[in-house]
Motif scaffolding. Structure first.
Motif, short mmCIF file in Angstrom:
data_model
loop_
_atom_site.label_atom_id
_atom_site.label_comp_id
_atom_site.label_asym_id
_atom_site.label_seq_id
_atom_site.Cartn_x
_atom_site.Cartn_y
_atom_site.Cartn_z
N HIS A 167 0.84 -1.20 0.00
CA HIS A 167 0.00 0.00 0.00
C HIS A 167 0.88 1.26 0.00
CE1 HIS A 167 1.19 -0.39 4.15
NE2 HIS A 167 0.55 -1.53 4.25
N PRO A 168 0.27 2.42 -0.31
CA PRO A 168 1.07 3.66 -0.39
C PRO A 168 1.82 3.99 0.91
CG PRO A 168 -1.07 4.02 -1.39
CD PRO A 168 -1.13 2.66 -0.73
N GLU A 169 1.29 3.57 2.05
CA GLU A 169 1.96 3.84 3.32
C GLU A 169 3.36 3.21 3.34
OE1 GLU A 169 1.53 5.86 5.59
OE2 GLU A 169 2.70 5.08 7.28
N HIS A 170 3.50 2.05 2.71
CA HIS A 170 4.82 1.42 2.62
C HIS A 170 5.79 2.32 1.86
CE1 HIS A 170 3.67 -3.09 3.36
NE2 HIS A 170 4.21 -2.54 4.44
N VAL A 171 5.31 2.98 0.81
CA VAL A 171 6.19 3.84 0.00
C VAL A 171 6.65 5.04 0.84
CG1 VAL A 171 6.39 5.18 -2.14
CG2 VAL A 171 5.01 3.08 -2.10
N ARG A 172 5.70 5.60 1.60
CA ARG A 172 6.04 6.73 2.49
C ARG A 172 7.10 6.28 3.51
NH1 ARG A 172 4.55 9.41 7.39
NH2 ARG A 172 3.65 7.48 8.13
N GLN A 173 6.89 5.09 4.08
CA GLN A 173 7.85 4.58 5.08
C GLN A 173 9.23 4.37 4.45
OE1 GLN A 173 5.79 1.02 6.36
NE2 GLN A 173 4.79 2.06 8.06
N ALA A 174 9.24 3.83 3.24
CA ALA A 174 10.52 3.59 2.54
C ALA A 174 11.27 4.90 2.34
CB ALA A 174 10.25 2.92 1.19
N ALA A 175 10.54 5.94 1.90
CA ALA A 175 11.18 7.23 1.63
C ALA A 175 11.67 7.87 2.93
CB ALA A 175 10.19 8.15 0.91
N LEU A 176 10.90 7.73 4.00
CA LEU A 176 11.33 8.32 5.28
C LEU A 176 12.55 7.60 5.85
CD1 LEU A 176 7.91 9.07 7.03
CD2 LEU A 176 9.63 10.72 6.28
N LEU A 177 12.61 6.28 5.64
CA LEU A 177 13.77 5.52 6.12
C LEU A 177 15.03 5.90 5.34
CD1 LEU A 177 12.44 1.88 6.59
CD2 LEU A 177 13.35 3.36 8.37
N GLY A 178 14.83 6.25 4.05
CA GLY A 178 15.98 6.62 3.22
C GLY A 178 16.59 5.45 2.49
N VAL A 179 15.76 4.43 2.16
CA VAL A 179 16.29 3.32 1.36
C VAL A 179 16.63 3.82 -0.05
CG1 VAL A 179 15.06 1.50 2.62
CG2 VAL A 179 14.01 2.53 0.59
N ASP A 180 17.42 3.02 -0.77
CA ASP A 180 17.85 3.45 -2.11
C ASP A 180 16.71 3.36 -3.11
OD1 ASP A 180 20.89 3.54 -1.62
OD2 ASP A 180 20.29 1.57 -0.85
N ILE A 181 15.91 2.28 -2.98
CA ILE A 181 14.91 1.95 -4.01
C ILE A 181 13.66 1.41 -3.34
CG2 ILE A 181 14.43 0.39 -5.99
CD1 ILE A 181 17.76 0.27 -5.97
N CYS A 182 12.50 1.71 -3.94
CA CYS A 182 11.26 1.06 -3.51
C CYS A 182 10.63 0.45 -4.77
CB CYS A 182 10.32 2.09 -2.89
SG CYS A 182 8.85 1.37 -2.15
N THR A 183 10.32 -0.84 -4.73
CA THR A 183 9.69 -1.47 -5.89
C THR A 183 8.22 -1.70 -5.60
OG1 THR A 183 9.86 -3.16 -7.61
CG2 THR A 183 10.35 -3.89 -5.37
N ILE A 184 7.37 -1.21 -6.52
CA ILE A 184 5.96 -0.98 -6.20
C ILE A 184 5.07 -1.67 -7.24
CG2 ILE A 184 4.26 0.87 -5.81
CD1 ILE A 184 6.73 2.79 -5.57
N PRO A 185 4.06 -2.44 -6.79
CA PRO A 185 3.12 -3.01 -7.77
C PRO A 185 2.32 -1.89 -8.44
CG PRO A 185 2.76 -3.92 -5.56
CD PRO A 185 3.73 -2.80 -5.41
N TYR A 186 1.85 -2.16 -9.67
CA TYR A 186 1.13 -1.14 -10.45
C TYR A 186 -0.06 -0.56 -9.68
CZ TYR A 186 -1.36 0.96 -14.38
OH TYR A 186 -2.01 1.84 -15.21
N LYS A 187 -0.83 -1.44 -9.04
CA LYS A 187 -2.05 -0.93 -8.39
C LYS A 187 -1.73 0.02 -7.23
CE LYS A 187 -3.58 -4.67 -5.18
NZ LYS A 187 -2.50 -4.87 -4.38
N VAL A 188 -0.57 -0.15 -6.63
CA VAL A 188 -0.15 0.80 -5.57
C VAL A 188 0.45 2.06 -6.22
CG1 VAL A 188 1.34 1.15 -3.55
CG2 VAL A 188 0.24 -1.08 -3.92
#
Ligand code: G3P
Length: 214
Positions: A167-188
């Motif tokens: 879900h989009p919350e995972h993307v927000r968490q990834a960006a806040l953590l500062g990971v290099d990459i987030c891989t996201i399914p199309y529906k998200v």
């Protein structure tokens, strides 16, 4: 943070490429199995569309076979990254491939210690599966945070791919953590751009414009 699509569907990839925000693609055997056609031809088509890192996974479980498969897949395109599962054989294969300059994305990573070993074996990328950890009540974000700390402690160059996004919350968490990459399914991915207040705001602007006094 680089944004990847987690899919093997070329229509989905073409759509997000047009947004101008896509850096790469990750596939796996389950995603590839949903699409028609030859495995290598499909990976080639995806590479030609994305023109960035595209992860294709080996199907073998034995180190020598993994190496053979990886060498073969790596001929497809300069953009191919080889996904190898995080096992003893996977580590052995990664060590050989890294020496040959073939980039490995160590996948199915569920613990900081697995990620430590992945980095030491020479993997270019590591993919902690956050959603699948969340599914069993083990907060995936804590594992990613530990991996980030370990990699920073020892200056490992292995890039972290926040994977198994639900879900989009995972993307927000990834960006806040500062990971290099987030891989996201199309529906998200398509949910990331949407906000009800944006839609309401556009409708209101257009309504107001219709009332313009000449
Ligand atoms: O990139 C990892 C991903 O393909 C796994 O996602 O949704 O099957 O847990 P999921």
């Amino acid at each position: 943070m680089d944004l990847y699509l987690d899919t093997a569907n070329v229509d989905e990839i073409r759509e997000i490429v047009q947004w101008g925000v896509l850096d790469g693609v990750t596939t796996n055997p389950s995603l590839m199995a949903k699409e028609k056609g030859d495995y290598k031809k499909l990976l080639k088509e995806i590479c030609d569309i994305v023109k960035g890192p595209v992860s294709g996974e080996v199907l073998s479980l034995n180190a020598d076979e993994m190496v053979r498969e990886a060498r073969d897949l790596s001929q497809i395109s300069e953009y191919i990254v080889i996904k190898i599962p995080c096992t003893v054989d996977g580590l052995k294969a990664t060590k050989v491939l890294a020496r040959e300059g073939i980039k490995v994305n160590m996948t199915l990573v569920f613990s900081p210690n697995q990620a430590l070993l992945a980095a030491k074996s020479g993997a270019a990328y590591v993919s902690p599966f956050v959603g699948r950890l969340d599914d069993i009540g083990n907060p995936g974000i804590e594992i990613v945070n530990d991996i980030l700390t370990i990699y920073r402690n020892y200056n490992f160059k292995t890039k972290i791919i926040f994977a198994s996004v639900r879900h989009p919350e995972h993307v927000r968490q990834a960006a806040l953590l500062g990971v290099d990459i987030c891989t996201i399914p199309y529906k998200v991915f398509i949910q990331l751009i949407k906000h009800s207040l944006t839609d309401v705001g556009i409708a209101r602007f257009l309504e107001d414009w219709k009332k313009k006094i000449d």
